[in-house]
Design an enzyme around this catalytic site. Structure first.
Site, PDB file in Angstrom:
ATOM      1  N   HIS A 111       1.295  -1.018   0.098  1.00  0.00           N
ATOM      2  CA  HIS A 111      -0.095   0.035   0.120  1.00  0.00           C
ATOM      3  C   HIS A 111       0.793   1.323   0.118  1.00  0.00           C
ATOM      4  O   HIS A 111       1.808   0.907   0.680  1.00  0.00           O
ATOM      5  CB  HIS A 111      -0.931   0.114   1.160  1.00  0.00           C
ATOM      6  CG  HIS A 111      -0.578   0.009   2.831  1.00  0.00           C
ATOM      7  ND1 HIS A 111      -0.489   1.450   2.834  1.00  0.00           N
ATOM      8  CD2 HIS A 111       0.260  -0.671   3.527  1.00  0.00           C
ATOM      9  CE1 HIS A 111       0.085   1.137   3.955  1.00  0.00           C
ATOM     10  NE2 HIS A 111       0.454  -0.041   4.520  1.00  0.00           N
ATOM     11  N   ASP A 150       6.317   1.930   5.990  1.00  0.00           N
ATOM     12  CA  ASP A 150       4.805   1.062   6.352  1.00  0.00           C
ATOM     13  C   ASP A 150       4.159   2.407   5.211  1.00  0.00           C
ATOM     14  O   ASP A 150       3.239   2.679   5.940  1.00  0.00           O
ATOM     15  CB  ASP A 150       4.503   1.231   7.568  1.00  0.00           C
ATOM     16  CG  ASP A 150       3.274   0.036   7.574  1.00  0.00           C
ATOM     17  OD1 ASP A 150       2.312  -0.415   6.762  1.00  0.00           O
ATOM     18  OD2 ASP A 150       2.405   1.108   8.804  1.00  0.00           O
ATOM     19  N   GLU A 169      -5.133   1.174   2.861  1.00  0.00           N
ATOM     20  CA  GLU A 169      -4.632  -0.449   3.225  1.00  0.00           C
ATOM     21  C   GLU A 169      -4.893   0.879   5.025  1.00  0.00           C
ATOM     22  O   GLU A 169      -5.690   0.411   5.708  1.00  0.00           O
ATOM     23  CB  GLU A 169      -3.460   0.103   3.726  1.00  0.00           C
ATOM     24  CG  GLU A 169      -3.431  -1.541   4.414  1.00  0.00           C
ATOM     25  CD  GLU A 169      -2.677  -1.066   5.387  1.00  0.00           C
ATOM     26  OE1 GLU A 169      -2.808  -2.414   6.479  1.00  0.00           O
ATOM     27  OE2 GLU A 169      -1.927  -0.386   5.592  1.00  0.00           O
ATOM     28  N   GLU A 170      -5.366   2.018   5.416  1.00  0.00           N
ATOM     29  CA  GLU A 170      -4.473   2.503   7.119  1.00  0.00           C
ATOM     30  C   GLU A 170      -5.267   2.766   7.577  1.00  0.00           C
ATOM     31  O   GLU A 170      -5.515   2.629   8.714  1.00  0.00           O
ATOM     32  CB  GLU A 170      -3.743   4.084   6.675  1.00  0.00           C
ATOM     33  CG  GLU A 170      -2.056   3.419   6.482  1.00  0.00           C
ATOM     34  CD  GLU A 170      -1.196   2.598   7.604  1.00  0.00           C
ATOM     35  OE1 GLU A 170      -2.101   2.635   8.595  1.00  0.00           O
ATOM     36  OE2 GLU A 170      -0.461   2.731   7.298  1.00  0.00           O
ATOM     37  N   ASP A 186       3.914  -6.243   3.104  1.00  0.00           N
ATOM     38  CA  ASP A 186       4.208  -5.446   4.328  1.00  0.00           C
ATOM     39  C   ASP A 186       5.125  -5.299   5.212  1.00  0.00           C
ATOM     40  O   ASP A 186       5.747  -5.832   5.083  1.00  0.00           O
ATOM     41  CB  ASP A 186       2.823  -5.095   4.598  1.00  0.00           C
ATOM     42  CG  ASP A 186       1.742  -3.722   5.413  1.00  0.00           C
ATOM     43  OD1 ASP A 186       3.311  -3.175   5.360  1.00  0.00           O
ATOM     44  OD2 ASP A 186       0.541  -3.746   4.955  1.00  0.00           O
ATOM     45  N   HIS A 205       4.936   3.092  12.515  1.00  0.00           N
ATOM     46  CA  HIS A 205       4.169   3.680  12.746  1.00  0.00           C
ATOM     47  C   HIS A 205       4.661   5.293  13.962  1.00  0.00           C
ATOM     48  O   HIS A 205       3.847   6.583  13.690  1.00  0.00           O
ATOM     49  CB  HIS A 205       2.351   3.762  14.070  1.00  0.00           C
ATOM     50  CG  HIS A 205       1.371   3.176  12.663  1.00  0.00           C
ATOM     51  ND1 HIS A 205       0.509   2.903  12.813  1.00  0.00           N
ATOM     52  CD2 HIS A 205       1.356   3.026  11.362  1.00  0.00           C
ATOM     53  CE1 HIS A 205      -0.217   2.217  11.380  1.00  0.00           C
ATOM     54  NE2 HIS A 205       0.329   2.342  11.228  1.00  0.00           N
TER      55      HIS A 205
END
Length: 343
Positions: free
Chosen positions: A69, A186, A220-221, A241, A321
């Site tokens: 993604h 990510d 995706e998030e 991922d 994150h």
């Protein structure tokens, strides 16, 4: 595969430089489309805004869909304060503790982009006696604009309004020791890896037994990136991922992680077993882990009702994150596992 690593890193850096908070991914998608086209493929943009491309292969009835993604964490303007500063609402899981003091860009709908910094309200520690004890939240943090504004009216005159996208600076760097440090590895590192795999297949003139598709997803998030766009004949979905690095997990930034289970549930036993078998047979540095707080595009596709086997791999990423860190070796091992598994 070593000769393709420079391309993987180049594409990763290029994609990281393009702001693409979830919900605002057109520029990144257009870049990814051009990258696939330059390799000789024929990508299409999905209605949702992702990129789908047929990579090749012969068996159309046992096809595999590789997914990564390009949407990232970010924020949205939810309020313009009386002093002209901005209150935000998060896009995805951007933790305010991880975003504090980060430079950002406000992307207006009609009037260009403006720069600012995301700060705690009353952020001067020489002034704020409660600075150390204040819990960071989106209710007590704000964007301080790099503009001479002191009122709501002056900020609105710039063209800034509620609903504008806020993108945070990725701060990408690759060290001499091979560590890749950036926000949003990510999952833009995996997009670079999939482009490298596509380049490898094209330049080596390889036709795989199974038909292979790539789907570079958006959203995706926020959980629904892969809830559509699964081509006919696909029997397996493999998310590429980030691999998790942290306490109680085995993976490091220099390995490829094979996920056996995440917070949604176990991945397909046959797929996980075959990934481990391929890694062992080709002496690839890998780890198998159970992720405690994680969901993938492959999970989303199955939750949407697709009847497919599913799996998840990725280069190890520390501080997910937040300001994330991986390593060139982790990206290389992920690329090597794709080759071992599919070629």
């Amino acid at each position: 595969m070593e000769k393709y690593m420079d391309y993987v890193l180049e594409q990763t850096k290029n994609i990281l430089s393009i702001d693409s908070p979830t919900g605002y991914t057109k520029e990144a998608a257009d870049y990814v489309i051009r990258a696939y086209e330059s390799l000789g493929y024929h990508p299409v943009k999905t209605v949702k805004g992702g990129v789908l491309v047929e990579i090749g292969g012969t068996d159309e009835k046992d096809a595999i869909l590789l997914e990564a993604h390009m949407d990232t964490l970010g924020a949205m303007v939810r309020e313009i304060k009386g002093n002209g500063r901005l209150k935000l609402s998060p896009l995805g899981g951007m933790n305010p503790n991880n975003a504090e003091a980060e430079n950002c860009r406000i992307i207006t709908r009609f009037d260009g982009k403006y720069e600012g910094t995301f700060q705690l309200e009353n952020a001067s520690i020489h002034v704020n006696g409660d600075y150390n004890d204040t819990k960071r939240s989106y209710d007590n943090m704000e964007v301080v604009l790099d503009e001479h504004v002191t009122s709501e009216e002056e900020t609105r005159e710039l063209g800034i309004m509620e609903g504008d996208i806020v993108a945070f600076d990725p701060r990408t760097t690759i060290t001499e020791k091979g560590y890749i440090k950036s926000r949003f590895l990510d999952d833009k590192l995996s997009v670079g890896i999939l482009l490298g795999f596509a380049k490898f297949l094209k330049e080596e003139n390889i036709t795989t037994k199974r038909k292979i598709y790539h789907h570079i997803t958006v959203y995706e998030e926020v959980g629904h990136g892969a809830c559509g766009t699964v081509p006919e004949g696909v029997t397996e979905i493999l998310s590429v991922d980030m691999g998790c690095v942290g306490d109680s997990l085995q993976c490091s930034e220099r390995q490829v992680s094979i996920c056996a289970k995440d917070s949604v549930g176990p991945y397909n036993y046959e797929v996980v077993t075959n990934l481990i078998k391929a890694a062992k047979e080709h002496n690839i540095d890998f780890a198998v882990d159970v992720y405690p707080h994680y969901g993938s595009d492959a999970d989303a596709a199955l939750e949407a009702g697709y009847d497919c086997r599913h799996g998840l791999i990725g280069a190890g990423v520390y501080a997910s994150h937040g300001y994330e860190r991986s390593h060139v070796d982790g990206a290389r091992n992920t690329l090597e596992l794709l080759r071992a598994y599919l070629v």
